[in-house]
Design a protein around this motif. Structure first.
Motif, short mmCIF file in Angstrom:
data_model
loop_
_atom_site.label_atom_id
_atom_site.label_comp_id
_atom_site.label_asym_id
_atom_site.label_seq_id
_atom_site.Cartn_x
_atom_site.Cartn_y
_atom_site.Cartn_z
N TRP A 147 0.87 -1.18 0.00
CA TRP A 147 0.00 0.00 0.00
C TRP A 147 0.90 1.23 0.00
CZ3 TRP A 147 -0.34 4.03 3.57
CH2 TRP A 147 -1.47 4.86 3.50
N PRO A 187 -11.13 -5.66 9.38
CA PRO A 187 -10.46 -5.28 8.14
C PRO A 187 -8.98 -5.58 8.18
CG PRO A 187 -10.79 -3.36 9.51
CD PRO A 187 -11.49 -4.49 10.20
N THR A 188 -8.37 -5.63 7.01
CA THR A 188 -6.92 -5.72 6.90
C THR A 188 -6.33 -4.35 7.21
OG1 THR A 188 -6.90 -5.09 4.57
CG2 THR A 188 -7.15 -7.45 5.07
N GLU A 190 -4.46 -2.62 5.27
CA GLU A 190 -4.62 -1.80 4.07
C GLU A 190 -6.03 -1.22 3.99
OE1 GLU A 190 -1.31 -4.73 3.23
OE2 GLU A 190 -3.30 -4.82 4.17
N GLN A 191 -7.04 -2.02 4.36
CA GLN A 191 -8.42 -1.52 4.35
C GLN A 191 -8.61 -0.41 5.38
OE1 GLN A 191 -10.37 -5.34 4.93
NE2 GLN A 191 -11.16 -5.33 2.83
N VAL A 192 -7.97 -0.55 6.53
CA VAL A 192 -8.02 0.50 7.55
C VAL A 192 -7.42 1.79 6.99
CG1 VAL A 192 -7.09 1.27 9.76
CG2 VAL A 192 -8.02 -1.04 9.55
N ASP A 194 -7.12 2.78 3.99
CA ASP A 194 -7.92 3.37 2.91
C ASP A 194 -9.35 3.67 3.34
OD1 ASP A 194 -6.22 3.84 0.79
OD2 ASP A 194 -6.35 1.78 0.03
N VAL A 196 -11.91 1.65 3.83
CA VAL A 196 -12.92 0.93 3.07
C VAL A 196 -13.50 -0.21 3.91
CG1 VAL A 196 -11.85 1.52 0.88
CG2 VAL A 196 -11.23 -0.63 2.00
N THR A 197 -14.71 -0.61 3.60
CA THR A 197 -15.42 -1.66 4.33
C THR A 197 -14.56 -2.92 4.46
OG1 THR A 197 -17.48 -0.79 3.43
CG2 THR A 197 -17.56 -3.01 4.38
N ALA A 199 -13.70 -1.44 7.40
CA ALA A 199 -13.07 -0.45 8.29
C ALA A 199 -14.13 0.55 8.78
CB ALA A 199 -11.96 0.28 7.57
N ASN A 200 -14.00 0.99 10.02
CA ASN A 200 -14.98 1.92 10.58
C ASN A 200 -14.39 3.31 10.84
OD1 ASN A 200 -13.38 1.46 12.84
ND2 ASN A 200 -14.93 0.32 13.98
N PRO A 203 -10.20 7.27 5.79
CA PRO A 203 -8.88 6.96 5.22
C PRO A 203 -7.78 7.76 5.91
CG PRO A 203 -10.48 7.47 3.50
CD PRO A 203 -11.12 7.83 4.79
#
Length: 522
Positions: A147, A187-188, A190-192, A194, A196-197, A199-200, A203
């Protein structure tokens, strides 16, 4: 709208009857304290008895035991470790591991260290920076693989670097993380980053020029976590175990998220401010570098002792003397590398706040002394400074300067001790006696929301109404009064308050949302 130990005492065996021996009955009780030497028992007792009294105008000082303070603040469990002259001297657990439970807190009970995870992560990053000759001042994107942090106008000239990320001066966003329900998706990293779902959080991005301002960013530490994973090609808990935890002999610490079952049985359960346990006992944090450490005050103390020894040139188990000095030298307004620095250059540490957990580590590098306190309650912060000040007074730490008791803490204490009306009367008297510059709308807002969470809706509305009376031009207090009215079932009054808030602040999207929910036009 809210603003917001390798060595432990042996347990005493009760006398066993022949029947008990034959049946294998276990009469042992968990040891709740550990002493380096018998003489520390007297000092521990003086710490417990030395908590600053409650000072209520017109009344004699009210002295309370630690257990009574915990009861007042609805803190089920607390664990403390004290170290002096580079050695642990005592550790003790108070209360229970879970609200309403019976299992006692012991020095081996695990708590979430929350943001104290950050300086420990920094130790690992600095170890590998030395070993692999990573530059602390190179563009962090040069070390990220899975990322990349998006470049923008803010990063054209100044870059996000490891030094800036660890000193909270990189310009990165996302202050902290709420964590995830143990039963839900996680989330992963990377998802955190960015946002993205599933993630809560938003970005993690750069929105001010790196190096120009100190602004706390858990998002920045999460970038460091990913960088370590990308470069070392290992899971983050393994990196931390191999780099810091195992070399220091920390047998009661892990960055594993979620917590493995064999450790979960030894972990305290988080508690909300209302005194109710967190759903699922605790939240899970994939943002391990920023908030994922499970540990004990004794292990936190060992980490602080190691840093002090390294700076003095007496140990190199994790970082060299030169690197330890950098970590404890201000790199930004209030941070070294990972550690927060206060007052004299001698004092370092960090606080932590996860859902249902509050903790603090305070250390003095010159003397190798300090204290670590961990609680399983959102209210823990209300007691941390009072207890640390008692420890500092007993051990004569001249570098320790107690933080002044803030008005929002005092008004909350008044309400708990004397009731809401007495608390509001005290606050009004303070505002009328020239203390207005030290008072803020958030003081009463905190009290109002605490009462609201505890189901005391009438008193909560009374507090919010007083806040509007005292700060009529503050949009947020009208917003909060609207929420109080709504919770109390007073729809018309809620609509009126939200409209007033929106009139004062046209950008208040929460007021718009709540008015729509109430079926009213903004």
């Amino acid at each position: 709208m809210r603003h917001t130990l390798r060595r432990f005492a042996l347990v005493a065996l009760a006398s066993c009857t022949g029947v008990a021996l034959l049946t294998g009955a276990d009469t042992r009780k968990p040891a709740t304290e550990w002493l380096a030497r018998p003489s520390e028992a007297a000092r521990m007792a003086r710490v417990e008895a030395g908590l600053a009294p409650v000072l209520i105008q017109g009344e004699a000082p009210i002295n309370m035991t630690l257990e009574r303070w915990m009861e007042l603040y609805k803190i089920p469990g607390l664990s403390i470790a004290v170290f002096n002259k580079h050695a642990l001297v005592w550790a003790k657990g108070y209360g229970v591991m879970q609200a309403g439970g019976e299992a006692p807190v012991t020095p081996e009970t695990l708590f979430q260290a929350a943001s104290i995870s950050k300086p420990v992560t920094a130790l690992a990053a600095m170890h590998h920076a030395e070993a692999r000759k990573w530059s602390l001042d190179a563009n962090i994107n040069d070390s990220l693989v899975s990322w990349k942090l998006p470049e923008n106008d803010f990063t054209k000239t100044e870059k996000v670097t490891l030094r800036r990320l660890l000193s909270h001066s990189a310009g990165t966003t996302v202050h902290g993380f709420p964590g995830y329900n143990v039963a839900g998706p996680m989330p992963t990293v990377e998802q955190v980053l960015d946002g993205v779902t599933p993630a809560n959080t938003a970005p993690v991005r750069v929105d001010i020029v790196p190096g120009t301002k100190t602004r706390y960013s858990g998002g920045g530490t999460t970038i460091v976590q990913l960088m370590l994973m990308n470069q070392l090609k290992k899971p983050f808990p393994q990196i931390m175990r191999e780099t810091v935890l195992a070399p220091l002999g920390l047998k009661h610490s892990t960055y594993e998220q979620p917590l493995p079952p064999d450790l979960a049985s030894r972990a305290a359960s988080g508690t909300l401010a209302s005194g109710v346990s967190v759903e699922g006992q605790w939240h899970v944090y994939p943002e391990m570098g920023a908030a994922g450490l499970w540990t004990t005050p004794s292990d936190l103390s060992r980490i602080a002792i190691e840093v002090s020894k390294a700076r003095a040139g007496k140990s190199t188990r994790v970082v060299s003397r030169a690197m330890a000095k950098q970590m404890l030298t201000k790199q930004s307004e209030s941070f070294g590398l990972g550690f927060q620095l206060e007052g004299d250059a001698d004092r370092f540490g960090h606080g932590g706040s996860n859902e249902g957990f509050q903790c603090n580590l305070t250390a003095f590098a010159d003397s190798g002394s300090g204290v670590a306190i961990m609680t399983n309650s959102d209210n823990g912060y209300l007691l941390l400074d009072r207890l640390a000040a008692s420890v500092a007074a007993e051990y004569g730490w001249k570098s320790y300067v107690p933080r002044p008791e803030l008005p929002f803490v005092r008004v909350d204490l008044y309400a708990r001790m004397k009731g809401t009306d007495a608390a509001l009367a005290w606050y009004r008297s303070m505002k009328g006696n020239g203390a207005a510059g030290k008072l803020f709308p958030g003081d009463l807002n905190n009290l109002g929301y605490r009462l609201l969470r505890e189901g005391q809706k009438t008193d909560a509305v009374k507090v919010f109404q007083a806040n509007v009376e005292l700060y009529p031009e503050d949009a947020n207090v009208h917003d909060s009064l609207g929420e109080g009215y709504m919770e109390a079932g007073q729809k018309a009054e809620a609509i009126s308050s939200y409209k007033k808030s929106l009139q004062l602040d046209s950008k208040n999207t929460n007021a718009v949302k709540m008015l729509e929910k109430l079926g009213a036009k903004p």
